[in-house]
Design a protein around this motif. Structure first.
Motif, PDB file in Angstrom:
ATOM      1  N   UNK A 286       0.780  -1.226   0.000  1.00  0.00           N
ATOM      2  CA  UNK A 286       0.000   0.000   0.000  1.00  0.00           C
ATOM      3  C   UNK A 286       0.811   1.275   0.000  1.00  0.00           C
ATOM      4  N   UNK A 287       2.092   1.198   0.317  1.00  0.00           N
ATOM      5  CA  UNK A 287       2.932   2.409   0.340  1.00  0.00           C
ATOM      6  C   UNK A 287       4.111   2.293  -0.624  1.00  0.00           C
ATOM      7  N   UNK A 288       4.017   1.378  -1.582  1.00  0.00           N
ATOM      8  CA  UNK A 288       5.098   1.263  -2.574  1.00  0.00           C
ATOM      9  C   UNK A 288       5.367   2.608  -3.230  1.00  0.00           C
ATOM     10  N   UNK A 289       6.617   3.045  -3.158  1.00  0.00           N
ATOM     11  CA  UNK A 289       7.010   4.297  -3.786  1.00  0.00           C
ATOM     12  C   UNK A 289       7.442   4.049  -5.231  1.00  0.00           C
ATOM     13  N   UNK A 290       7.255   5.030  -6.077  1.00  0.00           N
ATOM     14  CA  UNK A 290       7.769   4.942  -7.435  1.00  0.00           C
ATOM     15  C   UNK A 290       9.278   5.134  -7.410  1.00  0.00           C
ATOM     16  N   UNK A 291       9.989   4.361  -8.223  1.00  0.00           N
ATOM     17  CA  UNK A 291      11.426   4.593  -8.355  1.00  0.00           C
ATOM     18  C   UNK A 291      11.657   5.985  -8.920  1.00  0.00           C
ATOM     19  N   UNK A 292      12.702   6.631  -8.454  1.00  0.00           N
ATOM     20  CA  UNK A 292      12.970   8.012  -8.867  1.00  0.00           C
ATOM     21  C   UNK A 292      14.464   8.263  -8.871  1.00  0.00           C
ATOM     22  N   UNK A 293      14.845   9.501  -9.071  1.00  0.00           N
ATOM     23  CA  UNK A 293      16.269   9.840  -9.076  1.00  0.00           C
ATOM     24  C   UNK A 293      16.881   9.748  -7.686  1.00  0.00           C
ATOM     25  N   UNK A 294      16.045   9.526  -6.659  1.00  0.00           N
ATOM     26  CA  UNK A 294      16.561   9.387  -5.294  1.00  0.00           C
ATOM     27  C   UNK A 294      15.974   8.190  -4.558  1.00  0.00           C
ATOM     28  N   UNK A 295      15.305   7.273  -5.272  1.00  0.00           N
ATOM     29  CA  UNK A 295      14.680   6.156  -4.569  1.00  0.00           C
ATOM     30  C   UNK A 295      14.657   4.896  -5.425  1.00  0.00           C
ATOM     31  N   UNK A 296      14.907   3.742  -4.757  1.00  0.00           N
ATOM     32  CA  UNK A 296      14.725   2.424  -5.357  1.00  0.00           C
ATOM     33  C   UNK A 296      14.068   1.500  -4.323  1.00  0.00           C
ATOM     34  N   UNK A 297      13.111   0.692  -4.802  1.00  0.00           N
ATOM     35  CA  UNK A 297      12.553  -0.402  -4.006  1.00  0.00           C
ATOM     36  C   UNK A 297      12.877  -1.701  -4.718  1.00  0.00           C
ATOM     37  N   UNK A 298      13.608  -2.577  -4.034  1.00  0.00           N
ATOM     38  CA  UNK A 298      13.957  -3.890  -4.583  1.00  0.00           C
ATOM     39  C   UNK A 298      13.273  -4.969  -3.745  1.00  0.00           C
ATOM     40  N   UNK A 299      12.506  -5.827  -4.422  1.00  0.00           N
ATOM     41  CA  UNK A 299      11.813  -6.931  -3.772  1.00  0.00           C
ATOM     42  C   UNK A 299      12.368  -8.243  -4.319  1.00  0.00           C
ATOM     43  N   UNK A 300      12.860  -9.099  -3.435  1.00  0.00           N
ATOM     44  CA  UNK A 300      13.562 -10.317  -3.831  1.00  0.00           C
ATOM     45  C   UNK A 300      12.598 -11.502  -3.741  1.00  0.00           C
ATOM     46  N   UNK A 301      12.128 -11.959  -4.889  1.00  0.00           N
ATOM     47  CA  UNK A 301      11.130 -13.028  -4.945  1.00  0.00           C
ATOM     48  C   UNK A 301      11.647 -14.292  -4.268  1.00  0.00           C
ATOM     49  N   UNK A 302      10.742 -14.995  -3.574  1.00  0.00           N
ATOM     50  CA  UNK A 302      11.059 -16.292  -3.014  1.00  0.00           C
ATOM     51  C   UNK A 302      11.811 -16.277  -1.703  1.00  0.00           C
ATOM     52  N   UNK A 303      12.275 -15.142  -1.257  1.00  0.00           N
ATOM     53  CA  UNK A 303      13.073 -15.076  -0.029  1.00  0.00           C
ATOM     54  C   UNK A 303      12.181 -14.749   1.163  1.00  0.00           C
ATOM     55  N   UNK A 304      12.708 -14.953   2.354  1.00  0.00           N
ATOM     56  CA  UNK A 304      11.939 -14.664   3.559  1.00  0.00           C
ATOM     57  C   UNK A 304      12.724 -13.753   4.487  1.00  0.00           C
ATOM     58  N   UNK A 305      11.984 -13.162   5.412  1.00  0.00           N
ATOM     59  CA  UNK A 305      12.530 -12.230   6.393  1.00  0.00           C
ATOM     60  C   UNK A 305      13.700 -12.852   7.142  1.00  0.00           C
ATOM     61  N   UNK A 306      13.552 -14.128   7.491  1.00  0.00           N
ATOM     62  CA  UNK A 306      14.612 -14.909   8.135  1.00  0.00           C
ATOM     63  C   UNK A 306      14.817 -16.168   7.311  1.00  0.00           C
TER      64      UNK A 306
END
Length: 468
Positions: A286-306
């Motif tokens: 719900x708060x995914x930011x758009x990538x920009x000249x100062x921001x990146x969101x990387x989501x790693x499929x299949x991985x877990x918090x621990x």
């Protein structure tokens, strides 16, 4: 930043803020003592032997007076563009810094990682990653009260671990943690005093990166949205395994229910990379930011918090063994170059999600694995169905953080990979793609290839020589 190296064009209003920031930083610098020695145990809590990397570890105490922060209008807006102010409240503190730095100044690349130690477990968690030991300095900060005093029931904080060494530490409460974190950064940063004790051993620090994981990522999100505007000491941020929920400025608990989701503010003047496993995807959605000249969101499929080591035998739904760590290492290097050279990191696909109530759901492929996102070799060339979402375990409320992994049966594996040679050919090609994308560092590739080769022997009817 008080030396004017902001990397942006400054108008009169921005220049005024810089002058205020510099004055504030100078007024809020704590006093250092150390290196700390002695105690019942004779070494710092959570110290790791880094001598083989050409590094040394030292501990310092930092004391002074800290300021609390508060919302100016009482509202944590979802866009993160909070109006805040320093509160009138001030309190004395004495905390510790765990400094891990290169022995040889010529090895240092100018970037110090300032790590907000995590206290969810009732004691401090966090250590220098593999990338942090490749030319950076790493500084773990005991920013929160629980790290020092522990939970009231069965305390396991620093004082309980070694009362002789840490008994004099004082934490007034987590309302002051943000300023304590700032003062720790000042103590190791480019503008630190040079006429007395220097925890950096004379290293020419040029950049500070603030890092926090999980619970500490929530704290760091609050810092970014509400405190950075007053301090400006950090040149970039990496909140990772971040659920997107900041923490109220006055909250003292570690594992407390966090506040409403909020994005990283879009008007930030320094870059941010958020690195998430699959576990955080639906909470963050719900708060995914758009990538920009100062921001990146990387989501790693299949991985877990621990994650856990891959079991020697096939499992029908054990804990997830896929780790986001290679991407986290890559994020550190990318942010270093983003700040130093202005080279923007790649924008990567997000994990595909279907909106829903009470929460969205991850879209899955025919193997049961997430669609989209950053696809490390074990998800691009799968041998198991991975999920970032586990189940609660008896005696622990954190079982869901471990995800699940269900190994393919012999028939599935034979259909996909007739032998180890063809499996490894596809797996290594996927790793090469991840390196080209900048999601895996070349230095991390060797151990990953060795683990894959050891496991692949099972496809030929042989047991692996070692468990990956």
């Amino acid at each position: 930043m008080c030396n004017g190296e902001w990397g942006i064009r400054m108008n009169a209003r921005t220049m005024w803020r810089v002058l205020c920031i510099c004055a504030g930083v100078a007024a809020n610098a704590g006093t250092l003592s150390g290196p700390v020695t002695g105690g019942e145990r004779g070494s710092p809590f959570a110290a790791v032997d880094v001598a083989d990397h050409g590094y040394l570890t030292e501990e310092y105490f930092l004391e002074g007076q800290a300021t609390a922060y508060e919302l100016a209008d009482g509202t944590h807006t979802p866009d993160g563009q909070w109006k805040t102010r320093p509160a009138d409240d001030k309190a004395d503190f004495k905390t510790r810094l765990l400094v891990v730095r290169p022995k040889d100044p010529a090895v240092f690349n100018g970037t110090a990682i300032v790590f907000w130690l995590n206290v969810t477990a009732g004691f401090e968690l966090g250590s220098a990653s593999a990338e942090a030991l490749r030319g950076y300095a790493w500084v773990g900060v005991s920013a929160q009260k629980i790290g020092i005093d522990g939970f009231p029931q069965n305390p396991q904080g620093l004082k309980a671990w070694d009362g002789e060494r840490y008994g004099a530490l004082v934490h007034p409460g987590d309302a002051y943690s943000y300023d304590i974190f700032t003062q720790a950064a000042v103590a190791v940063g480019p503008d630190r005093p040079r006429d007395g004790l220097d925890p950096m051993g004379g290293l020419a620090v040029e950049r500070l990166i603030a890092v926090g994981a999980s619970q500490s990522a929530g704290r760091l999100r609050s810092y970014i949205n509400g405190v950075h505007q007053w301090t400006g000491v950090f040149h970039g941020y990496i909140p990772f395994i971040d659920f997107g929920r900041p923490v109220a400025f006055g909250s003292d608990l570690a594992g407390q229910r966090r506040g409403s989701p909020a994005s990283i503010r879009a008007d930030l003047d320094v870059p941010v990379i958020v690195v998430n496993s699959e576990t955080e995807v639906t909470s963050y959605y719900g708060v995914r930011e758009a990538d920009s000249e100062r921001f990146r969101l990387w989501e790693v499929a299949g991985t877990s918090h621990v994650s856990v080591p891959r079991p020697a035998a096939a499992t029908e739904g054990g804990s997830n063994w896929m780790s986001y760590s290679p991407v986290y290492n890559a994020a550190i290097r990318h942010l270093h170059h983003w700040i130093e050279d202005g080279v923007e990191p790649p924008a990567m696909p997000r994990v595909e999600v279907t909106p829903g109530v009470p929460r969205p759901e991850v879209v899955r492929d025919e193997h049961g694995n997430a669609v989209g996102g950053i696809r490390l070799p074990d998800i691009a060339v799968p041998t198991a169905a991975h999920s970032g979402f586990g189940t609660r375990r008896e005696g622990s409320r954190f079982g869901f953080l471990y995800g699940t992994a269900k190994d393919f049966d012999a028939e599935q594996l034979a259909e996909l990979y007739p032998d180890s040679e063809r499996y490894l050919e596809a797996w290594n090609a996927a790793l090469d793609r991840a390196i080209e994308q900048g999601m895996v560092l070349p230095e991390d590739a060797g151990p990953m290839r060795e683990q894959a080769a050891a496991w692949a022997k099972r496809l030929d009817g042989d047991e692996a020589d070692e468990t990956p």
